[in-house]
Design a protein around this motif. Structure first.
Motif, PDB file in Angstrom:
ATOM      1  N   THR A 101       3.898  -3.393  -2.138  1.00 27.10           N
ATOM      2  CA  THR A 101       3.031  -3.478  -0.962  1.00 27.10           C
ATOM      3  C   THR A 101       3.847  -3.606   0.323  1.00 27.10           C
ATOM      4  O   THR A 101       3.490  -3.033   1.357  1.00 27.10           O
ATOM      5  N   VAL A 104       5.256  -0.092   1.129  1.00 25.58           N
ATOM      6  CA  VAL A 104       4.199   0.817   1.576  1.00 25.58           C
ATOM      7  C   VAL A 104       3.756   0.470   2.993  1.00 25.58           C
ATOM      8  O   VAL A 104       3.618   1.342   3.855  1.00 25.58           O
ATOM      9  N   ASP A 105       3.531  -0.812   3.250  1.00 25.14           N
ATOM     10  CA  ASP A 105       3.110  -1.218   4.593  1.00 25.14           C
ATOM     11  C   ASP A 105       4.184  -0.906   5.632  1.00 25.14           C
ATOM     12  O   ASP A 105       3.866  -0.532   6.772  1.00 25.14           O
ATOM     13  N   LEU A 122      -2.213   7.108  -1.702  1.00 25.88           N
ATOM     14  CA  LEU A 122      -1.989   5.991  -2.616  1.00 25.88           C
ATOM     15  C   LEU A 122      -2.842   6.218  -3.856  1.00 25.88           C
ATOM     16  O   LEU A 122      -4.047   6.474  -3.753  1.00 25.88           O
ATOM     17  N   PHE A 174       2.748   5.523  -4.521  1.00 25.36           N
ATOM     18  CA  PHE A 174       2.624   5.907  -3.122  1.00 25.36           C
ATOM     19  C   PHE A 174       3.321   7.236  -2.926  1.00 25.36           C
ATOM     20  O   PHE A 174       4.487   7.405  -3.300  1.00 25.36           O
ATOM     21  N   PHE A 223      -1.901  -0.727   3.673  1.00 23.42           N
ATOM     22  CA  PHE A 223      -1.966  -0.739   2.219  1.00 23.42           C
ATOM     23  C   PHE A 223      -3.317  -1.270   1.756  1.00 23.42           C
ATOM     24  O   PHE A 223      -3.924  -0.718   0.829  1.00 23.42           O
ATOM     25  N   TYR A 227      -5.723   0.805  -0.583  1.00 18.77           N
ATOM     26  CA  TYR A 227      -5.997   0.268  -1.922  1.00 18.77           C
ATOM     27  C   TYR A 227      -7.506   0.112  -2.138  1.00 18.77           C
ATOM     28  O   TYR A 227      -8.016   0.382  -3.228  1.00 18.77           O
TER      29      TYR A 227
END
Length: 262
Positions: A101, A104-105, A122, A174, A223, A227
């Protein structure tokens, strides 16, 4: 000369060699400066035996600097390995949820800060009927199934793609830079590869399958937002019979979603 010898990072021998040379030259310069300066007259002059200022640092400097810097290199390598262990799931060698996470962020924040359009997606992947595997063959075989699935996912994506284990039998991928059509193709490739994977616990072939939910983006997103959309599509895939792919477009920060693709 190999790239490894030219590694000047804190974990490379290039840094050790370079700093050892610079440190030795520094010691020679200091030795000449101290020996050549007269505090009585305030003037510079050659000492009585100036060659000692060169040979002594040259003999003592490299081994001392080499030893100290090699120890520093060993500490840097140990720290790097600890960071890998801390960010990697011990069973599947995928990224942990927190590491996944965070990465990805970080990418999404970079995309949001840029003016040019970026795409990506994602995927959330859940193993179908995983409890049945544990109940029928035991948790050890269940762990083996997770390893097979993790390796299959990693073999179906690019090197730049991130693969994480979010927990239990749930994985996430991702995919930076992919549009909706290519995302759907990758998701289907993952699903089909897992469905065809060899898993033979106790000599008995056991078919594996996963449901895949995905969310694509074109601009700003986080994210958590991606998600949320991907998880909703995952539940749709479960409701519609499992062993299938469902993908939606996450339009951005407003939380809207585009049409669903099967």
């Amino acid at each position: 000369m190999s790239a490894k010898k030219l590694d000047f990072s804190s974990r490379g021998w290039g840094r050790v060699c370079l700093l050892s040379v610079l440190g030795t030259l520094g010691c020679i310069a200091v030795a000449f400066a101290i020996d050549s300066y007269s505090f009585e007259t305030g003037m510079w002059r050659w000492g009585s035996d100036p060659w000692n200022n060169f040979f002594i640092p040259l003999v003592l400097g490299p081994p001392i600097f080499g030893f100290l810097l090699s120890r520093q290199r060993a500490l840097a390598i140990a720290h790097h390995r600890l960071m890998i262990v801390a960010s990697t799931d011990g069973l599947t060698s995928c990224l942990t949820r927190s590491a996944f996470t965070t990465l990805v962020d970080a990418y999404l924040e970079k995309v949001a800060a840029e003016e040019n359009r970026r795409e990506g997606a994602l995927l959330v992947i859940d193993v179908d009927n995983f409890k049945n595997i544990n109940d029928s063959f035991g948790h050890d075989r269940g762990d083996e199934a997770l390893k097979v699935i993790a390796n299959t996912i990693k073999g179906a994506v690019r090197e730049i793609d991130l693969v994480g284990r979010l927990g239990g039998e749930e994985f996430s991928v991702f995919l930076p830079g992919l549009d909706s059509d290519r995302t759907a193709a990758v998701a289907e490739r993952i699903r089909a590869a897992i469905n065809a994977a060899e898993f033979v616990p106790d000599g008995q072939r056991c078919a594996l399958s996963v449901s895949v939910g995905g969310a694509t983006f074109e601009r700003s997103a986080s994210f958590a937002q991606l998600y949320k959309h991907a998880d909703l599509r995952l539940y749709a895939a479960k409701r519609n019979g499992r062993n299938r792919v469902e993908i939606a477009r996450a339009a951005g920060l407003d939380g809207s979603a585009g049409p669903v693709m099967h």
